[in-house]
Motif scaffolding. Structure first.
Motif, PDB file in Angstrom:
ATOM      1  N   TYR A  82       1.943 -13.286  10.224  1.00  0.00           N
ATOM      2  CA  TYR A  82       1.817 -11.906  10.669  1.00  0.00           C
ATOM      3  C   TYR A  82       1.990 -10.874   9.690  1.00  0.00           C
ATOM      4  CZ  TYR A  82       0.493 -13.229  15.509  1.00  0.00           C
ATOM      5  OH  TYR A  82      -0.160 -13.703  16.672  1.00  0.00           O
ATOM      6  N   ASN A  83       1.340 -11.115   8.544  1.00  0.00           N
ATOM      7  CA  ASN A  83       2.055 -10.186   7.387  1.00  0.00           C
ATOM      8  C   ASN A  83       0.829  -9.045   6.863  1.00  0.00           C
ATOM      9  OD1 ASN A  83       0.794 -12.599   6.360  1.00  0.00           O
ATOM     10  ND2 ASN A  83       0.521 -11.376   4.871  1.00  0.00           N
ATOM     11  N   GLY A  84       1.399  -8.270   5.970  1.00  0.00           N
ATOM     12  CA  GLY A  84       0.729  -7.299   5.482  1.00  0.00           C
ATOM     13  C   GLY A  84       0.084  -7.577   4.043  1.00  0.00           C
ATOM     14  N   THR A  85      -0.170  -6.676   3.303  1.00  0.00           N
ATOM     15  CA  THR A  85      -0.687  -7.058   2.105  1.00  0.00           C
ATOM     16  C   THR A  85       0.186  -6.170   0.971  1.00  0.00           C
ATOM     17  OG1 THR A  85      -2.988  -7.668   2.852  1.00  0.00           O
ATOM     18  CG2 THR A  85      -2.617  -7.283   0.455  1.00  0.00           C
ATOM     19  N   PRO A  86       1.064  -6.456   0.489  1.00  0.00           N
ATOM     20  CA  PRO A  86       1.785  -5.862  -0.616  1.00  0.00           C
ATOM     21  C   PRO A  86       0.890  -5.600  -1.863  1.00  0.00           C
ATOM     22  CG  PRO A  86       2.652  -7.979  -0.626  1.00  0.00           C
ATOM     23  CD  PRO A  86       1.669  -8.038   0.338  1.00  0.00           C
ATOM     24  N   SER A  87       1.217  -4.689  -2.732  1.00  0.00           N
ATOM     25  CA  SER A  87       0.328  -4.532  -3.921  1.00  0.00           C
ATOM     26  C   SER A  87       1.159  -5.387  -5.032  1.00  0.00           C
ATOM     27  CB  SER A  87       0.689  -3.061  -4.428  1.00  0.00           C
ATOM     28  OG  SER A  87       2.113  -2.726  -4.605  1.00  0.00           O
ATOM     29  N   TYR A  88       2.233  -6.066  -4.718  1.00  0.00           N
ATOM     30  CA  TYR A  88       2.914  -7.008  -5.589  1.00  0.00           C
ATOM     31  C   TYR A  88       3.814  -7.988  -4.911  1.00  0.00           C
ATOM     32  CZ  TYR A  88       7.263  -4.609  -5.454  1.00  0.00           C
ATOM     33  OH  TYR A  88       8.243  -3.902  -4.833  1.00  0.00           O
ATOM     34  N   THR A  89       3.996  -9.329  -5.088  1.00  0.00           N
ATOM     35  CA  THR A  89       5.045  -9.903  -4.762  1.00  0.00           C
ATOM     36  C   THR A  89       5.641 -10.599  -5.862  1.00  0.00           C
ATOM     37  OG1 THR A  89       3.588 -10.712  -3.066  1.00  0.00           O
ATOM     38  CG2 THR A  89       5.506 -11.750  -3.262  1.00  0.00           C
ATOM     39  N   VAL A  90       7.143 -10.595  -5.825  1.00  0.00           N
ATOM     40  CA  VAL A  90       7.899 -11.228  -7.055  1.00  0.00           C
ATOM     41  C   VAL A  90       8.318 -12.615  -6.324  1.00  0.00           C
ATOM     42  CG1 VAL A  90       9.901 -11.131  -8.291  1.00  0.00           C
ATOM     43  CG2 VAL A  90       8.716  -9.120  -7.483  1.00  0.00           C
ATOM     44  N   THR A  91       7.752 -13.510  -7.278  1.00  0.00           N
ATOM     45  CA  THR A  91       8.074 -15.056  -6.734  1.00  0.00           C
ATOM     46  C   THR A  91       9.418 -15.221  -7.392  1.00  0.00           C
ATOM     47  OG1 THR A  91       7.188 -15.933  -8.755  1.00  0.00           O
ATOM     48  CG2 THR A  91       5.791 -15.692  -7.155  1.00  0.00           C
ATOM     49  N   ILE A  92      10.005 -16.642  -6.678  1.00  0.00           N
ATOM     50  CA  ILE A  92      11.123 -16.948  -7.332  1.00  0.00           C
ATOM     51  C   ILE A  92      11.323 -17.261  -8.864  1.00  0.00           C
ATOM     52  CG2 ILE A  92      13.011 -18.908  -7.055  1.00  0.00           C
ATOM     53  CD1 ILE A  92      11.840 -18.964  -4.329  1.00  0.00           C
ATOM     54  N   LEU A 147       5.387  -7.417  12.871  1.00  0.00           N
ATOM     55  CA  LEU A 147       6.229  -8.007  12.896  1.00  0.00           C
ATOM     56  C   LEU A 147       7.267  -7.841  11.761  1.00  0.00           C
ATOM     57  CD1 LEU A 147       7.473 -10.686  14.452  1.00  0.00           C
ATOM     58  CD2 LEU A 147       6.224 -12.004  12.815  1.00  0.00           C
ATOM     59  N   HIS A 148       7.086  -8.023  10.829  1.00  0.00           N
ATOM     60  CA  HIS A 148       7.983  -7.381   9.577  1.00  0.00           C
ATOM     61  C   HIS A 148       7.309  -6.742   8.592  1.00  0.00           C
ATOM     62  CE1 HIS A 148       6.434 -10.830   6.945  1.00  0.00           C
ATOM     63  NE2 HIS A 148       5.857 -11.102   8.158  1.00  0.00           N
ATOM     64  N   GLY A 149       6.600  -5.505   8.787  1.00  0.00           N
ATOM     65  CA  GLY A 149       5.928  -4.798   8.496  1.00  0.00           C
ATOM     66  C   GLY A 149       4.667  -4.552   8.800  1.00  0.00           C
ATOM     67  N   VAL A 150       4.003  -3.595   8.798  1.00  0.00           N
ATOM     68  CA  VAL A 150       2.511  -3.199   9.390  1.00  0.00           C
ATOM     69  C   VAL A 150       1.592  -4.456   8.694  1.00  0.00           C
ATOM     70  CG1 VAL A 150       0.645  -1.924   9.728  1.00  0.00           C
ATOM     71  CG2 VAL A 150       2.817  -0.889   9.596  1.00  0.00           C
ATOM     72  N   ALA A 151       0.990  -5.270   9.712  1.00  0.00           N
ATOM     73  CA  ALA A 151       0.216  -6.405   9.431  1.00  0.00           C
ATOM     74  C   ALA A 151      -1.321  -6.264   9.440  1.00  0.00           C
ATOM     75  CB  ALA A 151       0.507  -7.580  10.116  1.00  0.00           C
ATOM     76  N   ARG A 152      -2.078  -6.765   8.712  1.00  0.00           N
ATOM     77  CA  ARG A 152      -3.402  -6.936   8.791  1.00  0.00           C
ATOM     78  C   ARG A 152      -4.280  -5.644   8.660  1.00  0.00           C
ATOM     79  NH1 ARG A 152      -3.154 -11.104  14.030  1.00  0.00           N
ATOM     80  NH2 ARG A 152      -2.386 -12.793  13.037  1.00  0.00           N
ATOM     81  N   ALA A 153      -3.687  -4.659   8.040  1.00  0.00           N
ATOM     82  CA  ALA A 153      -4.124  -3.397   7.804  1.00  0.00           C
ATOM     83  C   ALA A 153      -4.044  -3.036   6.417  1.00  0.00           C
ATOM     84  CB  ALA A 153      -3.351  -2.254   8.840  1.00  0.00           C
ATOM     85  N   GLY A 154      -4.247  -3.695   5.522  1.00  0.00           N
ATOM     86  CA  GLY A 154      -4.336  -3.365   4.106  1.00  0.00           C
ATOM     87  C   GLY A 154      -3.154  -3.133   3.699  1.00  0.00           C
ATOM     88  N   LYS A 155      -2.877  -2.391   2.570  1.00  0.00           N
ATOM     89  CA  LYS A 155      -1.575  -2.114   1.973  1.00  0.00           C
ATOM     90  C   LYS A 155      -0.596  -1.944   2.886  1.00  0.00           C
ATOM     91  CE  LYS A 155       0.529   0.654  -1.813  1.00  0.00           C
ATOM     92  NZ  LYS A 155       0.324   1.840  -2.879  1.00  0.00           N
ATOM     93  N   ALA A 156       0.673  -2.579   2.685  1.00  0.00           N
ATOM     94  CA  ALA A 156       1.850  -2.130   3.447  1.00  0.00           C
ATOM     95  C   ALA A 156       3.161  -2.891   2.755  1.00  0.00           C
ATOM     96  CB  ALA A 156       1.906  -2.515   4.869  1.00  0.00           C
ATOM     97  N   THR A 157       4.038  -2.378   3.210  1.00  0.00           N
ATOM     98  CA  THR A 157       5.594  -2.912   2.619  1.00  0.00           C
ATOM     99  C   THR A 157       5.601  -4.390   3.481  1.00  0.00           C
ATOM    100  OG1 THR A 157       6.331  -0.930   2.272  1.00  0.00           O
ATOM    101  CG2 THR A 157       8.034  -2.726   2.149  1.00  0.00           C
TER     102      THR A 157
END
Length: 878
Positions: A411-421, A76-86
């Motif tokens: 419906y998201n993937g898993t990034p290696s990091y997330t920058v919060t607000i 949906l907005h990046g490869v989802a549910r398949a491990g690491k992804a943007t």
């Protein structure tokens, strides 16, 4: 570099192993025409093998060298549910960019990551797991007709034209441009007339006028089929005009297959065929064998679920002919060959994409760019923004300030990091004093501080809890999957997704365990959430037990703890129903004290309140029962009361209050407008969202996002309009368009579709058009001068709307062209747009579809759908 070379060597070696010169069967030879390969393979399959290929978990045919494959993949907005992804911003946020070229670029990157994952799996395991395949059930092009719908965040908003243009870009980016092989498959979903409610989608029957069907609900689907050559279409859960969508003669057989000549695959939504014979769902068919026969006869080729196993009985009872299976199989097998999944890898250009593209720096930069472009500034009283980067002290308050999970949407993937607000703001102004107070919860009127990060997976282990999933109800045998969860326990199978790789959808059990090392003396609360029976143990003693459970009503139990003492915690869940929800948290709890928060932040030079909603509140078929929410949808579109009260208290400081609104849908904020000086809608902004928010707040990025949905003043404003126009149905379940969205709304909203502020100031000049009198089935060209009157470069989104005059049933206005363009300070750009012939097509009862209509029209152009922002040109079609 060495790792990349080795990886490439593995891929090349695999390619050489797959290269063949002698083929036992014609279908194995890539030089044979695709149609002949399909016919040959079809002739070799038994009836049982054919049925095995018609389910999303497609069974291997080992004797013919056909591997197992799962058609179910998400992007949906990046490869989802398949491990690491943007993880790019959520779809509704990408719609707020109004930027088709960048949307195409984003989906080219997404499909690169998809192919890279597929290539790696083939090279390393020669097995493709679910979510690692090439057939993506994206994009969601349903119309976001009502802000209460929880899945609206997955769409491109409320307008058919904007949805069409972004949908086409997504399809092109996913499917690629190779003349022989598709990069991946895209899927137009959910066909059709589908946009909530979530809680009754398995039994709901949508009815709309033929005019609304053709002018609102079908245009994007038609364009993706005819112009985009989308290779898959997913039929919806609900019924339309009394027939389930996945066996709907009018929608699928007549419109999709016959009128539009769609030759790709139709795939069912997950469990939709089961709804045909489920007593509490549609119950349109007496038993499984009649249900699956009906679905196949109406050309639903691939079933997501396991009802198609009953096709064997359908054949035996004469409800279906094997030749009817063959019709579906031809389309399915064509998909195999289109994607090159049965061909030598060296024949396919997409097989060379390396795993190094996954979350590469280029893709991360694109995630930031799209997040920046999606930022939608809705209020900026007295030029509160941008804030100075030399500011002395800033207060950051709110439940979404430091929540990276929220930013990922669904419906998201898993990034290696997330920058919060919060993190983005801290990085932006490293020399300022930052006061951070969570302040309040999203909805809960009490205050909670999670202590989940005090869990260890085992004694002296890593942070988090250990989650073991079993394919039985007895916790026996080896777990099918083990997950070490650092972020928090929140699992559900909404939409039919697996809780974990390799886990069945039914008859499962889950064991969650960990060592809680208490950081405090006093009382903590353990809160399990479970859809079915569960038991909670602490140090082997059962504290809570539920035979049935109710995920909408979490239970909490108090526990006295001592600082630094360790407690063994275990939660056991046994699945009974089809819907699974499992959650768990441990927290401190105390009454909210708004005045205390106000005192802590009163000396700040500016207060940033990060609030709104979360994908844990709105989404697909969720077991949520918080005030104002039901089943994933919203009952109220007001900001939750606890946040309204928090904003009111912050405003009493007399300091500038900036509201950063994270949401997947429109909220009714009229009553809250007095309590903030600036409003920035950041949506669910993806892994780089915190940086993008900070860039806008402190002036390093000039916002140009525009609303893809209407922000109503109140829910009453929407429902009163609906009531006036439709006496038989009211509210959310009313699919009639009259009174709904900017196209049919006659009242003034709080913020109009297409609206968004900038730090620049733009002025529109007098447009030139190629002709004021058109022949039928003709379009026109328009040139619009736009001047940036400010001293700062900025982007403007130029919008053109068309209204059919003297037609009381037609929309008030409809978007027909747009372009996002950068204009330098003090400069004028001539924006050239094409108004295509279809802009003057409207529903014709006699022909039963859209035709070019003669008559007078009003052409409107400007920077928003708001009438006060539009210039007018009168034209005529003869």
């Amino acid at each position: 570099m060495k790792k990349f070379i080795i990886g490439l060597g593995v891929i090349l070696l695999t390619q050489n192993l797959h290269a063949q010169t002698d083929f036992k069967y014609p279908f194995q030879n890539p030089s044979v025409a695709r149609e002949k390969r399909v016919e040959n393979l079809l002739s070799l399959l038994t009836a049982e093998e054919k049925i095995g290929l018609m389910m999303n978990s497609s069974k291997a045919v080992e004797r013919l060298g056909i591997p197992a494959y799962d058609w179910w993949n998400e992007a949906l907005h990046g490869v989802a549910r398949a491990g690491k992804a943007t993880v790019f911003p959520q779809a509704i946020a990408m719609a707020a960019t109004w930027d088709v070229p960048e949307h195409l670029k984003t989906f080219e990157m997404i499909s690169d990551e998809a192919r890279a994952k597929y290539n790696q799996d083939l090279a390393e395991n020669n097995v493709i797991k679910r979510y690692h395949g090439l057939s993506f059930w994206t994009p969601n092009i349903n119309i976001f007709r009502d802000p209460r719908w929880g899945r609206g965040q997955e769409t491109y908003g409320e307008d058919p034209y904007l949805t069409t243009q972004l949908g086409l870009a997504a399809v092109k980016g996913l499917q690629g441009d190779d003349p022989k092989y598709f990069k991946t498959h895209a899927t137009a979903k959910h066909f059709a007339v589908h946009s909530g409610p979530e809680w009754n989608r398995h039994s709901y029957n949508a009815t709309v006028s033929r005019r609304d069907l053709w002018e609102t609900y079908l245009p994007a689907f038609e364009a993706l089929v005819k112009e985009g050559n989308v290779r898959e279409v997913m039929c919806a859960y609900n019924a339309f005009d009394g027939e389930p969508c996945c066996a709907n003669n009018f929608l699928v057989t007549d419109i999709l297959r016959t009128r539009w000549n769609f030759n790709g695959m139709v795939v069912s939504d997950c469990g939709a065929i089961y709804d045909f014979y489920e007593e509490k769902a549609h119950a349109s068919h007496p038993n499984p064998e009649t249900a699956v026969a009906a679905a196949v006869k109406h050309t639903t080729d691939v079933e997501c679920g396991n009802s198609y196993k009953n096709l064997t009985q359908s054949l035996e009872k004469g409800l279906l002919k094997e030749s009817e299976l063959d019709t579906s199989l031809k389309r399915i097998l064509t998909g195999w060959f289109e994607l090159g999944m049965l061909d030598p890898k060296d024949a396919n250009p997409w097989s060379k994409i390396p795993i190094s593209v996954v979350e590469s720096q280029e893709h991360r930069s694109q995630a930031l760019k799209i997040a920046q472009k999606s930022m939608t500034l809705l209020k900026n009283q007295n030029q509160t923004l941008p804030l100075s980067k030399s500011i002395r002290k800033v207060a950051v308050v709110g439940p979404n300030a430091d929540d990276g999970i929220m930013q990922l949407g669904n419906y998201n993937g898993t990034p290696s990091y997330t920058v919060t607000i919060l993190e983005g703001i801290k990085k932006k102004i490293p020399n300022a004093e930052i006061i951070y107070e969570r302040g309040c919860d999203l909805v809960d009127p009490s205050s909670k501080t999670s202590l989940y990060n005090s869990f260890l997976t085992e004694k002296n282990g890593a942070n988090g809890m250990k989650v073991e999933f079993f394919n039985n109800n007895e916790f026996k045998d080896k777990p099918s999957a083990i997950v070490f969860n650092k972020r928090g326990i929140n699992y559900n199978n909404s939409g039919g997704t697996q809780l974990a790789q390799g886990l069945n959808r039914e008859n499962t059990s889950t064991k969650i365990s960990g060592i809680f090392k208490s950081p405090i003396d006093g009382e903590v609360f353990l809160a399990p959430v479970a859809s079915d029976g569960y038991s909670l143990y602490v140090d082997g003693k059962e504290l809570l037990s539920r035979k049935g459970g109710n995920a909408s009503k979490p239970t909490e139990v108090a526990l006295k703890v001592e600082k630094n003492k360790e407690y063994s915690v275990e939660l056991k869940h046994i699945q009974k129903g089809k819907q699974i929800t499992i959650g768990f948290d441990i927290y401190r709890k105390y009454p909210l004290n708004f005045a205390a928060v106000r005192e802590k932040v009163k000396d700040a030079d500016a207060i940033i309140f990060a609030g709104g909603l979360s994908p844990n509140l709105e989404g697909e078929e969720m077991m949520v029962n918080a005030e104002g929410f039901k089943g994933g949808d919203k009952i109220s579109i007001d900001l939750p009361k606890v946040q309204r009260d928090m904003l009111s208290e912050l405003k009493k400081t007399g300091k500038p209050v900036i509201f950063v609104l994270s949401t997947g849908s429109a909220l009714a904020l009229e009553q809250d407008e007095k309590n903030y000086d600036a409003l920035l809608c950041s949506w669910y902004s993806g892994q780089e969202g915190g940086n993008a928010v900070a860039d806008v707040l402190f002036g390093d990025y000039n916002p140009a996002g525009r609303l893809p949905v209407t922000f109503y003043k109140t829910l009453a404003q929407l429902d009163l309009a609906l009531t006036k126009n439709s006496a038989d149905k009211q509210g959310f379940e009313n699919y009639d368009m009259q009174g709904r969205t900017y196209r049919y709304m006659k009242e003034s909203p709080l913020y109009a579709f297409g609206f968004g502020l900038s730090y620049s100031d733009f002025k529109y000049g007098k447009a030139k058009i190629s002709t004021k009198k058109l022949k039928k089935a003709e379009g026109l060209n328009i040139e619009i001068p736009v001047t940036n009157q400010s001293k700062r470069d900025g982007e403007e989104v130029v919008q053109v709307y068309v209204k059919r005059d003297n037609d009381h049933d037609s929309p008030v206005k409809t978007l027909r062209a747009f372009k996002r363009i950068n204009i330098a300070a003090g400069k004028t750009e001539i924006v050239k747009l094409e108004i295509n012939p279809e802009s003057f097509y409207f529903y014709d009862e006699k022909s039963g579809g859209l035709i070019s209509k003669s008559g007078k029209y009003t052409l409107m152009y400007g920077g928003s759908s708001d009438n006060t922002a539009l210039n007018i040109i009168e034209i005529e079609v003869k």
